[in-house]
Design a protein around this motif. Structure first.
Motif, PDB file in Angstrom:
ATOM      1  N   ASN B  25      -7.569  -2.491   7.851  1.00  0.00           N
ATOM      2  CA  ASN B  25      -8.703  -2.030   8.657  1.00  0.00           C
ATOM      3  C   ASN B  25      -8.366  -1.970  10.144  1.00  0.00           C
ATOM      4  N   ASP B  26      -7.403  -2.786  10.582  1.00  0.00           N
ATOM      5  CA  ASP B  26      -7.013  -2.802  11.992  1.00  0.00           C
ATOM      6  C   ASP B  26      -5.867  -1.838  12.283  1.00  0.00           C
ATOM      7  N   GLY B  27      -5.510  -0.993  11.303  1.00  0.00           N
ATOM      8  CA  GLY B  27      -4.429  -0.031  11.519  1.00  0.00           C
ATOM      9  C   GLY B  27      -3.048  -0.575  11.221  1.00  0.00           C
ATOM     10  N   SER B  28      -2.975  -1.854  10.889  1.00  0.00           N
ATOM     11  CA  SER B  28      -1.672  -2.394  10.488  1.00  0.00           C
ATOM     12  C   SER B  28      -1.280  -1.797   9.140  1.00  0.00           C
ATOM     13  N   ILE B  29       0.025  -1.772   8.915  1.00  0.00           N
ATOM     14  CA  ILE B  29       0.542  -1.122   7.713  1.00  0.00           C
ATOM     15  C   ILE B  29       1.486  -2.055   6.987  1.00  0.00           C
ATOM     16  N   ALA B  30       1.386  -2.024   5.666  1.00  0.00           N
ATOM     17  CA  ALA B  30       2.358  -2.744   4.843  1.00  0.00           C
ATOM     18  C   ALA B  30       3.167  -1.724   4.071  1.00  0.00           C
ATOM     19  N   ALA B  31       4.446  -2.017   3.924  1.00  0.00           N
ATOM     20  CA  ALA B  31       5.340  -1.189   3.105  1.00  0.00           C
ATOM     21  C   ALA B  31       6.299  -2.147   2.424  1.00  0.00           C
ATOM     22  N   ALA B  32       6.264  -2.178   1.113  1.00  0.00           N
ATOM     23  CA  ALA B  32       7.033  -3.177   0.365  1.00  0.00           C
ATOM     24  C   ALA B  32       7.654  -2.543  -0.880  1.00  0.00           C
ATOM     25  N   THR B  33       8.923  -2.821  -1.081  1.00  0.00           N
ATOM     26  CA  THR B  33       9.594  -2.347  -2.290  1.00  0.00           C
ATOM     27  C   THR B  33       9.075  -3.116  -3.499  1.00  0.00           C
ATOM     28  N   VAL B  34       8.686  -2.390  -4.522  1.00  0.00           N
ATOM     29  CA  VAL B  34       8.185  -2.983  -5.762  1.00  0.00           C
ATOM     30  C   VAL B  34       8.837  -2.268  -6.942  1.00  0.00           C
ATOM     31  N   ASN B  35       8.835  -2.942  -8.087  1.00  0.00           N
ATOM     32  CA  ASN B  35       9.352  -2.282  -9.301  1.00  0.00           C
ATOM     33  C   ASN B  35       8.470  -2.501 -10.516  1.00  0.00           C
ATOM     34  N   TRP B  36       7.555  -3.455 -10.469  1.00  0.00           N
ATOM     35  CA  TRP B  36       6.698  -3.724 -11.637  1.00  0.00           C
ATOM     36  C   TRP B  36       5.552  -2.727 -11.653  1.00  0.00           C
ATOM     37  N   VAL B  37       5.833  -1.579 -12.224  1.00  0.00           N
ATOM     38  CA  VAL B  37       4.899  -0.442 -12.216  1.00  0.00           C
ATOM     39  C   VAL B  37       4.864   0.180 -13.604  1.00  0.00           C
ATOM     40  N   THR B  38       3.683   0.503 -14.072  1.00  0.00           N
ATOM     41  CA  THR B  38       3.549   1.336 -15.265  1.00  0.00           C
ATOM     42  C   THR B  38       2.279   2.176 -15.175  1.00  0.00           C
ATOM     43  N   GLN B  39       2.312   3.348 -15.793  1.00  0.00           N
ATOM     44  CA  GLN B  39       1.061   4.052 -16.032  1.00  0.00           C
ATOM     45  C   GLN B  39       0.289   3.258 -17.078  1.00  0.00           C
ATOM     46  N   ALA B  40      -1.050   3.403 -17.122  1.00  0.00           N
ATOM     47  CA  ALA B  40      -1.818   2.632 -18.092  1.00  0.00           C
ATOM     48  C   ALA B  40      -2.957   3.422 -18.714  1.00  0.00           C
TER      49      ALA B  40
END
Lengths: 168, 168
Positions: B25-40
């Motif tokens: 909400n304050d305009g800060s940004i997160a960017a993080a490498t992830v791999n635990w992903v699936t369509q559901a």
């Protein structure tokens, strides 16, 4: 939404191939090929599986509260295609595959090189597939995973054919 | 439980590599490498992401209720390793990667070949990683995915190194 982009982007997610098994209260058994699987926590060890809402496996997992993910190995394409169809239990086999009961009763297929048995902890029923969250309670390695990366020993979606996808 | 078998079995799940982005909400940004992903689910199109509970990305996704999964492509190993670390927003870039805001405000990284933007619909906070369920609201293909299977265009966990795993 750009439907073509959505389809292509979602199909970029790589998948392994698994046979989800569970035993109902009446001793009936479901065994279904699935691919929408990911780990979701180390402690407790959680996995997530997307399961077709109108499938036999869906109702039996909900009823029993437990399931086994049998992880297929390279070369087991025939087994993957076999469990796209539903089969009836025949004693200690289903669809021609023998099994032993895990601690929860869910079948562990003898020919799968690895498996995890899970207790169903959460269910999100929102789409044409439901999200089952399972806590891993037991696991086993039945086959020789070879010398390389263990994920290379897994049967991948792409091993099923150049045009075979389940996603998008 | 056989801990060695659990580790090996869970590491048999193949993964792609993604950079999860969100704007607070304050305009800060997160960017993080992830791999635990699936369509559901197909309809509505749902994806599941496992996100480290004590991470900046976790709190920003929860706060904003939306995120982008930037799907990395073959050869983008450097970008994957870069976002294992957290970075501060620098105007319209983060960690040296420029981005444009998606409809939700979540950043779409210019160099990612594909992305899906999601509205957070459900959260399960049970382990060291939480399960975020997102409904895909927009998607884009920014790069050339080549002529073969689109999942071959994705950066895979195994592309990060013979001994690199996140799971088990």
């Amino acid at each position: 939404m750009n439907e073509d982009a959505k389809k292509s982007a979602l199909r970029m997610i790589p998948y392994g191939i698994y046979v989800l098994t569970a035993e109902g209260n009446d001793g009936s058994i479901a065994a279904a090929t699935v691919n929408w699987v990911t780990q979701a926590s180390f402690a407790p060890p959680l996995v997530v599986v997307g399961v077709k809402a109108d499938s036999g496996a869906h109702s039996i997992v909900k009823e029993s509260g437990s399931f086994v993910l049998n992880i297929l190995g390279k070369g087991q394409q025939g087994m993957a295609f076999n469990f796209f169809k539903s089969h009836e239990r025949d004693g200690d086999s289903i669809g021609g595959e023998t099994f032993k009961a895990g601690a929860s009763g869910a079948p562990i297929l003898d020919s799968a090189p690895a498996w995890v048995e899970c207790k169903l902890t959460d269910t999100i029923e929102k789409g044409d597939h439901s999200i089952f969250v399972g806590e891993v309670t037991e696991a086993g390695i039945s086959g020789d995973l070879g010398e390389g990366r263990v994920d290379d020993a897994t049967l991948w979606m792409k091993d099923l054919g150049d045009k075979v996808f389940y996603g998008g």
